[in-house]
Design a protein around this motif. Structure first.
Motif, PDB file in Angstrom:
ATOM      1  N   MET A 112       3.454 -37.559 -34.274  1.00 35.05           N
ATOM      2  CA  MET A 112       4.446 -37.004 -33.352  1.00 35.05           C
ATOM      3  C   MET A 112       3.819 -35.894 -32.520  1.00 35.05           C
ATOM      4  SD  MET A 112       8.148 -35.338 -34.205  1.00 35.05           S
ATOM      5  CE  MET A 112       9.216 -34.711 -32.907  1.00 35.05           C
ATOM      6  N   ILE A 113       4.072 -35.939 -31.216  1.00 31.84           N
ATOM      7  CA  ILE A 113       3.500 -34.939 -30.315  1.00 31.84           C
ATOM      8  C   ILE A 113       4.257 -33.622 -30.460  1.00 31.84           C
ATOM      9  CG2 ILE A 113       2.997 -34.380 -27.906  1.00 31.84           C
ATOM     10  CD1 ILE A 113       3.052 -37.411 -27.349  1.00 31.84           C
ATOM     11  N   LYS A 114       3.523 -32.534 -30.640  1.00 36.36           N
ATOM     12  CA  LYS A 114       4.131 -31.205 -30.670  1.00 36.36           C
ATOM     13  C   LYS A 114       4.156 -30.650 -29.250  1.00 36.36           C
ATOM     14  CE  LYS A 114       4.429 -30.475 -35.240  1.00 36.36           C
ATOM     15  NZ  LYS A 114       5.648 -30.046 -35.968  1.00 36.36           N
ATOM     16  N   ILE A 115       5.309 -30.134 -28.844  1.00 36.97           N
ATOM     17  CA  ILE A 115       5.466 -29.597 -27.494  1.00 36.97           C
ATOM     18  C   ILE A 115       5.851 -28.124 -27.587  1.00 36.97           C
ATOM     19  CG2 ILE A 115       6.614 -29.853 -25.266  1.00 36.97           C
ATOM     20  CD1 ILE A 115       7.267 -32.719 -26.005  1.00 36.97           C
ATOM     21  N   PHE A 116       5.102 -27.283 -26.891  1.00 39.78           N
ATOM     22  CA  PHE A 116       5.353 -25.846 -26.878  1.00 39.78           C
ATOM     23  C   PHE A 116       5.499 -25.378 -25.441  1.00 39.78           C
ATOM     24  CE2 PHE A 116       2.711 -26.731 -30.615  1.00 39.78           C
ATOM     25  CZ  PHE A 116       3.507 -26.201 -31.629  1.00 39.78           C
ATOM     26  N   ALA A 117       6.440 -24.481 -25.214  1.00 39.52           N
ATOM     27  CA  ALA A 117       6.615 -23.891 -23.887  1.00 39.52           C
ATOM     28  C   ALA A 117       5.926 -22.537 -23.828  1.00 39.52           C
ATOM     29  CB  ALA A 117       8.106 -23.722 -23.567  1.00 39.52           C
ATOM     30  N   VAL A 118       5.315 -22.263 -22.694  1.00 36.38           N
ATOM     31  CA  VAL A 118       4.781 -20.929 -22.398  1.00 36.38           C
ATOM     32  C   VAL A 118       5.609 -20.406 -21.239  1.00 36.38           C
ATOM     33  CG1 VAL A 118       2.798 -19.610 -21.566  1.00 36.38           C
ATOM     34  CG2 VAL A 118       2.460 -21.468 -23.224  1.00 36.38           C
ATOM     35  N   SER A 119       6.504 -19.478 -21.538  1.00 34.14           N
ATOM     36  CA  SER A 119       7.509 -19.058 -20.563  1.00 34.14           C
ATOM     37  C   SER A 119       7.403 -17.580 -20.235  1.00 34.14           C
ATOM     38  CB  SER A 119       8.923 -19.357 -21.104  1.00 34.14           C
ATOM     39  OG  SER A 119       9.053 -20.706 -21.495  1.00 34.14           O
TER      40      SER A 119
END
Length: 216
Positions: free
Chosen positions: A1-8
């Motif tokens: 499963m692809i891990k998705i992280f936001a840099v905001s």
């Protein structure tokens, strides 16, 4: 499963710079990565170019030039970070989304002059390039390697790349399971020695090749 992280964060807070550093560090660690830049501005114009005419038909189009390929698709209503990642970065382990402060994602917040809104959630790291990090929640300039290592651990496990072997000053390439095997073997050996249990810092082992030759 692809891990998705936001840099905001807000404009000019340093999001792009941090994303580039994290992507570089993750690649160095051997993690397969992808990158999405989220913007509130329209990305398709009303100019009647060949590509825009095709996009208006709802057909996927690619702009192919001497410097590479750019893929375009006019399907805003159906897009989400997860289906973008699955469709365009199926081989990635980690995808970083720059921006998207209100997307429902685990988030690294980049501090700037403006205060973070109360309704921005999912923050598990705070990056402040003008302050000193605490190594737990807050990180500063120079902590990008540690931040990337923690991201890598989410897809490769706690002990990912947990050991390194150098011959001279050059690191010996090792696959993930080999690095973990070396770590386990060394810790197991040391556990049988007095003072070798539960080391609280890095372990350094030196083998002097000249001494071996002299002994022979």
């Amino acid at each position: 499963m692809i891990k998705i992280f936001a840099v905001s964060g807000y404009k000019n807070s340093g999001k792009t710079t941090l994303c580039l550093r994290l992507l570089a560090e993750l690649k160095r660690l051997g993690v397969r990565v992808g990158y999405i830049k989220r913007t509130s501005e329209e990305i398709f114009t009303e100019d009647e170019s060949d590509s825009s005419s095709v996009e208006k038909l709802g057909v996927r189009g690619a702009l192919w030039g001497p410097d590479g390929l750019r893929f375009e698709e006019r399907e805003a209503a159906a897009l989400s970070p997860h289906n973008i990642a699955a469709r365009y970065f199926p081989e990635a382990e980690i995808v970083i989304v720059e921006g998207g402060k209100y997307l429902d994602l685990p988030r690294i917040w980049v501090e700037g002059e403006e205060k973070r809104p109360d309704n921005v959630g999912g923050v598990f790291m705070i990056y402040d390039r003008s302050a000193r990090g605490d190594g737990a929640l807050t990180f500063g300039a120079g902590d990008e390697e540690e931040m990337a290592r923690r991201l890598a651990a989410t897809v490769r496990g706690k002990f990912y790349r947990s050991s390194k072997v150098y011959i001279g000053d050059k690191a010996l390439p090792m696959k993930d399971f080999i690095a973990d095997f070396v770590r386990g073997a060394v810790l197991g050996m040391l556990a049988s020695l007095k003072g070798g249990k539960e080391p609280d810092g890095p372990i350094r082992i030196f083998i002097d090749e000249n001494d071996e030759k002299e002994a022979k």
